[in-house]
Motif scaffolding. Structure first.
Motif, PDB file in Angstrom:
ATOM      1  N   VAL A 225      -2.105  -1.025  -3.874  1.00  0.00           N
ATOM      2  CA  VAL A 225      -3.094   0.046  -3.837  1.00  0.00           C
ATOM      3  C   VAL A 225      -2.304   1.323  -3.622  1.00  0.00           C
ATOM      4  CG1 VAL A 225      -4.894   1.088  -2.398  1.00  0.00           C
ATOM      5  CG2 VAL A 225      -5.077  -1.306  -3.055  1.00  0.00           C
ATOM      6  N   ARG A 226      -2.551   2.297  -4.466  1.00  0.00           N
ATOM      7  CA  ARG A 226      -1.650   3.443  -4.418  1.00  0.00           C
ATOM      8  C   ARG A 226      -2.326   4.755  -4.816  1.00  0.00           C
ATOM      9  NH1 ARG A 226       4.520   3.405  -6.627  1.00  0.00           N
ATOM     10  NH2 ARG A 226       4.911   5.616  -6.272  1.00  0.00           N
ATOM     11  N   ALA A 227      -1.881   5.841  -4.186  1.00  0.00           N
ATOM     12  CA  ALA A 227      -2.351   7.184  -4.555  1.00  0.00           C
ATOM     13  C   ALA A 227      -1.266   7.903  -5.340  1.00  0.00           C
ATOM     14  CB  ALA A 227      -2.684   7.974  -3.293  1.00  0.00           C
ATOM     15  N   TRP A 228      -1.705   8.683  -6.319  1.00  0.00           N
ATOM     16  CA  TRP A 228      -0.790   9.446  -7.167  1.00  0.00           C
ATOM     17  C   TRP A 228      -1.252  10.892  -7.208  1.00  0.00           C
ATOM     18  CZ3 TRP A 228       3.047   6.390  -9.426  1.00  0.00           C
ATOM     19  CH2 TRP A 228       2.792   5.001  -9.420  1.00  0.00           C
TER      20      TRP A 228
ATOM     21  N   THR B 188       0.863  -1.183   0.000  1.00  0.00           N
ATOM     22  CA  THR B 188       0.000   0.000   0.000  1.00  0.00           C
ATOM     23  C   THR B 188       0.899   1.232   0.000  1.00  0.00           C
ATOM     24  OG1 THR B 188      -1.703  -1.175   1.241  1.00  0.00           O
ATOM     25  CG2 THR B 188      -1.790   1.230   1.291  1.00  0.00           C
ATOM     26  N   THR B 189       0.664   2.100  -0.970  1.00  0.00           N
ATOM     27  CA  THR B 189       1.558   3.252  -1.082  1.00  0.00           C
ATOM     28  C   THR B 189       0.778   4.554  -1.094  1.00  0.00           C
ATOM     29  OG1 THR B 189       2.958   1.848  -2.470  1.00  0.00           O
ATOM     30  CG2 THR B 189       3.518   4.183  -2.389  1.00  0.00           C
ATOM     31  N   TYR B 190       1.137   5.399  -0.165  1.00  0.00           N
ATOM     32  CA  TYR B 190       0.531   6.728  -0.095  1.00  0.00           C
ATOM     33  C   TYR B 190       1.434   7.709  -0.840  1.00  0.00           C
ATOM     34  CZ  TYR B 190      -2.150   4.657   3.733  1.00  0.00           C
ATOM     35  OH  TYR B 190      -2.966   3.857   4.476  1.00  0.00           O
TER      36      TYR B 190
ATOM     37  N   SER C  64      -5.525  13.841  -6.178  1.00  0.00           N
ATOM     38  CA  SER C  64      -4.980  12.480  -6.146  1.00  0.00           C
ATOM     39  C   SER C  64      -5.901  11.559  -6.930  1.00  0.00           C
ATOM     40  CB  SER C  64      -4.930  11.944  -4.713  1.00  0.00           C
ATOM     41  OG  SER C  64      -4.048  12.708  -3.941  1.00  0.00           O
ATOM     42  N   PHE C  65      -5.308  10.701  -7.747  1.00  0.00           N
ATOM     43  CA  PHE C  65      -6.096   9.598  -8.290  1.00  0.00           C
ATOM     44  C   PHE C  65      -5.509   8.309  -7.737  1.00  0.00           C
ATOM     45  CE2 PHE C  65      -2.752   9.862 -11.495  1.00  0.00           C
ATOM     46  CZ  PHE C  65      -2.515   8.540 -11.830  1.00  0.00           C
ATOM     47  N   LEU C  66      -6.251   7.216  -7.874  1.00  0.00           N
ATOM     48  CA  LEU C  66      -5.896   5.990  -7.162  1.00  0.00           C
ATOM     49  C   LEU C  66      -5.780   4.819  -8.121  1.00  0.00           C
ATOM     50  CD1 LEU C  66      -8.798   6.602  -4.611  1.00  0.00           C
ATOM     51  CD2 LEU C  66      -6.468   7.448  -4.367  1.00  0.00           C
ATOM     52  N   THR C  67      -4.867   3.922  -7.837  1.00  0.00           N
ATOM     53  CA  THR C  67      -4.812   2.675  -8.591  1.00  0.00           C
ATOM     54  C   THR C  67      -4.960   1.526  -7.603  1.00  0.00           C
ATOM     55  OG1 THR C  67      -2.380   2.708  -8.493  1.00  0.00           O
ATOM     56  CG2 THR C  67      -3.391   3.549 -10.505  1.00  0.00           C
ATOM     57  N   VAL C  68      -5.614   0.456  -8.039  1.00  0.00           N
ATOM     58  CA  VAL C  68      -5.904  -0.650  -7.127  1.00  0.00           C
ATOM     59  C   VAL C  68      -5.531  -1.985  -7.776  1.00  0.00           C
ATOM     60  CG1 VAL C  68      -7.809   0.545  -5.976  1.00  0.00           C
ATOM     61  CG2 VAL C  68      -8.288  -0.847  -7.981  1.00  0.00           C
ATOM     62  N   GLY C  69      -5.351  -2.991  -6.957  1.00  0.00           N
ATOM     63  CA  GLY C  69      -5.066  -4.328  -7.466  1.00  0.00           C
ATOM     64  C   GLY C  69      -4.512  -5.205  -6.353  1.00  0.00           C
ATOM     65  N   GLU C  70      -4.253  -6.461  -6.699  1.00  0.00           N
ATOM     66  CA  GLU C  70      -3.725  -7.388  -5.692  1.00  0.00           C
ATOM     67  C   GLU C  70      -2.301  -7.031  -5.298  1.00  0.00           C
ATOM     68  OE1 GLU C  70      -3.915 -11.235  -7.426  1.00  0.00           O
ATOM     69  OE2 GLU C  70      -6.112 -11.245  -7.427  1.00  0.00           O
TER      70      GLU C  70
END
Ligand SMILES: Nc1nc2c(ncn2[C@@H]2O[C@H](COP(=O)(O)OP(=O)(O)OP(=O)(O)O)[C@@H](O)[C@H]2O)c(=O)[nH]1
Ligand SMILES: [Mg+2]
Length: 366
Positions: free
Chosen positions: A293-296, A61-63, A284-290
């Motif tokens: 999960v990360r914010a950009w 998980t990356t903020y 911020s937009f977000l990407t998700v997956g196994e």
């Protein structure tokens, strides 16, 4: 994103830095100009990422993270003293935004370099140093431009620069910071390389005493400062750095209880970041997956292709489509599959304007 913390000596910069980064930099070291600044990072808290991480249970998980640079105090009159200060200020020029801490706390144990606490005076004093520093750059540059013009080097370009610099110089000489000048986007672009300090977005942090937290006096002070320092590139925040540093040392629940107890609704850590995003026009937009999960972070108004570029230049270059669902629609639907069948998780083209909180899945080919 890099945020630089500036202020007069002993106003609480390092205390605030520790609060923001949960750090332990030495406070009251009376660091002199010439000593290295403290550098620290902090994650940008994002409850959406917390929630998505619970749902996807990813490996990672990356903020978004921000870097804070805590610069030594800049005493009144120091820019006139020369080279060492110029070097010091070059660090302040590397940042995306400045946090200008100003003392508004009374504490007999902490002597004020000018002998008394006067927030308005201190604000002006530091602004003056920043303005003088910018003026120094402009004067030097104008000399170079004149020399080039005499030799006939890049005449047209130099004339344009000369006009802008002359306007900037006049403003600074009448004690007007450049951010209040209504600089056009074109001028901003031309001047970007000079990184003028008084053209930087700035958050003024009034460092108040503990007993002023949430008080009408604190609001009154903020209103007075706002009246004088208002611009579309400044924001005013009120914090008690000392208490914020204590909050930073506590774990989540204890911190909450402590904050409730003294009447702090939002931690300085969160408050400053939110203000910074708003001031700099970021989302911020977000990407998700196994896997992750990360914010950009991107500028408000970025296209889908541009946003993809924030992740990797290949995505921008080979952009095909983006699958997009807003965070709220995703939560409402319960899963990506559900959102897809409801039509809220849909395909968008490269010109689609990404919104804050969009969950995006990029399709690209290189
Ligand atoms: N009472 C009170 N004291 C504070 C507050 N913030 C900072 N101080 C005290 O002020 C002194 C200076 O704090 P620092 O954070 O080191 O100030 P600084 O601006 O980093 O100082 P220099 O780097 O030397 O310019 C320390 O003794 C702090 O404990 C505050 O909100 N309230
Ligand atoms: Mg310090």
């Amino acid at each position: 994103m890099i945020i630089g913390i500036v202020g007069l000596p002993n106003c609480g910069k390092t205390t605030l830095f520790n609060a923001l980064t949960r750090g332990n930099a030495e406070v009251a070291s009376h660091a002199q100009i010439g000593t290295e600044p403290n550098v620290g990072a902090a994650i940008v808290p994002d409850p959406r990422i917390d929630r998505l991480s619970e749902i996807f249970n990813p490996k990672k998980t990356t903020y978004v993270s921000v870097q804070y640079i805590d610069l030594p105090g800049l005493p009144r009159g120091s820019v006139a003293e020369g080279a060492k200060v110029t070097e010091f200020l070059s660090r302040a020029r590397e940042v995306d935004a400045l946090v200008h801490v100003v003392r508004a706390f009374e504490d007999a144990a902490v002597p004020h370099p000018s002998g008394s606490v006067d927030t308005m005076r201190d604000l002006q004093d530091l602004e003056m140093e920043l303005m003088l520093s910018d003026l120094g750059i402009i004067e030097k540059r104008l000399e170079r431009i004149e020399a080039d013009l005499k030799k006939g080097i890049e005449r047209q370009k130099r004339e344009i620069e000369k006009n802008i610099f002359a306007r900037f110089k006049e403003a600074l000489e009448t004690e007007k910071p450049l951010r209040n000048l209504g600089v056009t986007p074109e001028e901003e672009r031309l001047m970007r390389g000079y990184r003028f300090l008084t053209l930087q977005p700035m958050i003024v942090v009034l460092n108040i005493s503990e007993d002023l937290i949430g008080s009408p006096d604190a609001q009154d002070l903020a209103a007075r400062v706002n009246e004088k320092f208002h611009s579309n590139k400044t924001r005013i925040e009120t914090v008690c750095a000392k208490v914020e540093m204590e909050i930073g040392e506590l774990s989540g629940n204890d911190a909450r209880l402590f904050m409730d107890d003294i009447g702090i609704k939002e931690r300085a850590m969160d408050k400053l970041i939110n203000t910074c995003y708003e001031l700099l026009g970021l989302i911020s937009f977000l990407t998700v997956g196994e896997d992750e999960v990360r914010a950009w972070t991107v500028s408000r108004g970025s296209s889908a292709a541009r946003a993809g570029g924030a992740i990797h230049s290949d995505i921008e270059r080979g952009f095909i489509k983006a699958e997009v669902v807003s965070y709220n629609d995703f939560i409402k639907a319960g899963s990506l599959a559900q959102a897809r069948s409801k039509g809220t998780f849909r395909l968008e083209g490269k010109e689609y304007m990404v919104n804050d909180g969009d969950i995006v899945n990029f399709k690209f080919n290189v």
